[in-house]
Design an enzyme around this catalytic site. Structure first.
Site, PDB file in Angstrom:
ATOM      1  N   VAL A 129       0.853  -1.189   0.000  1.00  0.00           N
ATOM      2  CA  VAL A 129       0.000   0.000   0.000  1.00  0.00           C
ATOM      3  C   VAL A 129       0.892   1.245   0.000  1.00  0.00           C
ATOM      4  CG1 VAL A 129      -1.828   1.262   1.191  1.00  0.00           C
ATOM      5  CG2 VAL A 129      -1.810  -1.249   1.221  1.00  0.00           C
ATOM      6  N   LYS A 130       0.701   2.042  -1.037  1.00  0.00           N
ATOM      7  CA  LYS A 130       1.530   3.236  -1.198  1.00  0.00           C
ATOM      8  C   LYS A 130       0.785   4.426  -0.585  1.00  0.00           C
ATOM      9  CE  LYS A 130       4.384   5.019  -4.959  1.00  0.00           C
ATOM     10  NZ  LYS A 130       4.434   5.133  -6.419  1.00  0.00           N
ATOM     11  N   VAL A 131       1.454   5.096   0.338  1.00  0.00           N
ATOM     12  CA  VAL A 131       0.806   6.133   1.145  1.00  0.00           C
ATOM     13  C   VAL A 131       1.652   7.411   1.063  1.00  0.00           C
ATOM     14  CG1 VAL A 131       0.105   6.706   3.515  1.00  0.00           C
ATOM     15  CG2 VAL A 131      -0.017   4.334   2.730  1.00  0.00           C
TER      16      VAL A 131
END
Ligand code: E4P
Length: 223
Positions: free
Chosen positions: A86-88
């Site tokens: 998950v890219k945040v």
């Protein structure tokens, strides 16, 4: 150093996978839009297709910017495939979300990192990857590679397990410089990876070897 490809193009991902040196994929909302992938269902399906091509981590970016939204979106993304990371974005809510995902065993990539202080925060929150954007720093006359070097020193000083994923890589020399300063990963356009194969002396040398081989064959037939 691991090689990721920075694209949402399935054909480019397949081509990079065929080279035999690909370790993963990063995407972002701009790259998805460039491929014409719109609408939540299509976007989610596209991530699954990418995961089915590459045996490695695939970064999928949340669109929400608030904590609750990032958590719900990130959990949906992580449920798609075991290789989803998950890219945040590097924001206050983003760092809190990374801390939450880490506590749930969900891998994260902290994106839009432009300073050592931001990289330190990402590591403290337990991010799996931190993404310093070296090309965009170079664009504003700031040394992107120097930032990678600085983050390497800081992470090594304290034994942080966060992997340094050099992003916004523009050309083959960026890849070499990332490897020199100890980036764990470089995420690159396909053109930067394929450029590494090229050297005029390799091309000339091979032509000469094959010409000599053909000549020797003709001579032995005559003899
Ligand atoms: C990182 O994961 C981003 O997708 C990317 O590297 C951004 O690169 P750009 O500066 O070429 O848009």
């Amino acid at each position: 150093m691991k090689f990721f490809i920075d694209t949402a193009s399935l054909s480019q991902i397949r081509e990079a996978q065929d080279l035999g040196v690909l370790d993963g994929v990063t995407t972002n909302p701009s790259l998805m839009a460039k491929e014409g992938i719109t609408g939540t269902d299509n976007i989610l399906k596209h991530y699954v297709e990418i995961c089915n091509i590459v045996d490695g981590d695939v970064s999928a970016e949340v669109i929400a910017t608030d904590y609750a939204g990032m958590i719900s979106e990130g959990e949906n993304l992580a449920a798609l495939h075991p290789n989803i990371v998950v890219k945040v974005p590097m924001t206050r809510d983003g760092v809190k979300a990374i801390k939450y995902f880490t506590s749930k065993g969900i891998k994260t990539n902290c994106t839009l990192v432009f300073s050592a202080g931001q990289a330190l925060l990402a590591a403290k929150a337990g991010a799996s990857y931190v993404s310093p954007f070296i090309g965009r720093l170079d664009d504003i006359s700031t040394d992107g590679i120097q930032l990678i070097d600085q983050i390497r020193t800081i992470y090594d000083n304290y034994g942080y397990g966060t992997e340094i994923l050099a992003a916004s890589v523009r050309h083959p020399m960026h890849i070499i410089q990332c490897a020199e300063v100890g980036a764990d990963v470089a995420t690159c356009p396909l053109s930067a990876i394929t450029a590494l194969f090229e050297h005029p002396l390799t091309t000339l040398g091979l032509e000469k070897f094959l010409a000599d081989h053909r000549k020797a064959g003709q001579q032995s037939v005559k003899a």
